[in-house]
Design a protein around this motif. Structure first.
Motif, short mmCIF file in Angstrom:
data_model
loop_
_atom_site.label_atom_id
_atom_site.label_comp_id
_atom_site.label_asym_id
_atom_site.label_seq_id
_atom_site.Cartn_x
_atom_site.Cartn_y
_atom_site.Cartn_z
N UNK A 23 0.65 -0.98 -0.10
CA UNK A 23 -0.11 0.22 0.23
C UNK A 23 1.16 1.29 0.06
N UNK A 24 1.73 1.30 0.35
CA UNK A 24 3.10 2.29 0.73
C UNK A 24 3.88 2.03 -0.57
N UNK A 25 3.92 1.72 -1.63
CA UNK A 25 4.57 1.96 -2.22
C UNK A 25 4.15 2.94 -2.95
N UNK A 26 2.67 3.20 -3.64
CA UNK A 26 2.36 4.51 -4.28
C UNK A 26 2.85 5.49 -3.71
N UNK A 45 -5.97 15.03 -6.99
CA UNK A 45 -6.32 13.22 -7.09
C UNK A 45 -5.10 12.01 -6.81
N UNK A 46 -4.10 12.37 -6.95
CA UNK A 46 -2.55 11.74 -6.46
C UNK A 46 -2.51 12.04 -4.42
N UNK A 47 -2.78 13.67 -4.70
CA UNK A 47 -2.74 13.35 -3.35
C UNK A 47 -4.27 12.38 -1.83
N UNK A 48 -5.24 12.36 -3.05
CA UNK A 48 -6.10 11.83 -2.08
C UNK A 48 -5.93 9.84 -2.83
N UNK A 49 -5.06 9.32 -3.54
CA UNK A 49 -4.83 8.27 -3.64
C UNK A 49 -3.33 8.25 -2.45
N UNK A 50 -2.58 8.61 -2.14
CA UNK A 50 -1.41 9.07 -1.54
C UNK A 50 -2.11 8.42 -0.30
N UNK A 51 -2.99 9.60 0.08
CA UNK A 51 -3.47 9.64 1.98
C UNK A 51 -4.37 8.37 2.11
N UNK A 52 -5.54 7.82 0.80
CA UNK A 52 -5.62 6.41 0.86
C UNK A 52 -4.62 4.96 0.84
N UNK A 54 -1.97 5.29 2.75
CA UNK A 54 -1.20 6.01 3.93
C UNK A 54 -2.05 5.24 5.05
N UNK A 55 -3.26 5.94 4.63
CA UNK A 55 -4.06 4.93 5.78
C UNK A 55 -4.48 3.75 5.68
N UNK A 56 -4.21 2.41 4.34
CA UNK A 56 -4.46 1.40 4.17
C UNK A 56 -3.32 0.68 4.68
N UNK A 57 -2.03 1.08 4.55
CA UNK A 57 -1.14 0.81 5.29
C UNK A 57 -0.71 0.51 6.76
N UNK A 62 -1.03 -1.75 11.89
CA UNK A 62 -1.62 -2.35 12.71
C UNK A 62 -2.57 -3.74 13.07
N UNK A 63 -2.71 -3.49 11.97
CA UNK A 63 -3.75 -5.18 12.27
C UNK A 63 -2.62 -6.35 12.77
#
Length: 149
Positions: A23-26, A45-52, A54-57, A62-63
């Protein structure tokens, strides 16, 4: 009050960590492509994908930590108990995978005072009202799992 434990072995935790890295690669690549002009996206668009990403990563990372903490805790302080199914609710997750079963359980054991808990797990044919299963419980706060440790 009870909580369903998130349990898993080294393989499961490793896969959570691998998914986090994927998830962090992009995160560094997309802004670099945007600056170089090789990406036809708007900056937002880039900001949204980067934030998403980061969140998923972080969620996946944490899981893995939660799995380790809950598994170690139940191995150290867990007590054997019996879980009896009181109610079953099936949830269709609408993605073609196995439907989920939400079980209302009555749990008790020699060293575990009786309590009720909700437990969410993939549906199985053996899940029927009245069926009994082995459980592991930390009586301190009723952390519970039906997964063999």
């Amino acid at each position: 009050m009870s909580r369903q434990a998130s349990t898993g072995g080294r393989g499961s935790r490793f896969m959570h960590r691998v998914m986090a890295v994927m998830f962090w690669l992009p995160v560094p690549v997309l802004p670099a492509l945007l600056v170089s002009g090789d990406l036809g996206w708007a900056w937002w668009h880039v900001a949204l994908v980067v934030l998403f990403s980061l969140f998923l990563g972080f969620a996946s990372w944490w899981d893995a930590g939660d799995e380790k903490q809950d598994t170690e805790r139940l191995r150290a302080a867990g007590r054997r108990a019996v879980a009896e199914i009181l109610v079953i609710e099936l949830e269709d997750v609408h993605d073609g995978s196995t439907e989920m079963a939400v079980l209302r359980l009555r749990i008790a054991g020699a060293e575990v005072p009786p309590f009720e808990a909700w437990y969410r797990t993939p549906g199985q044919p053996e899940f029927k009202v009245g069926a009994r299963f082995h459980a592991t419980v930390d009586p301190a706060d009723n952390l519970v799992t039906l997964v063999p440790l």
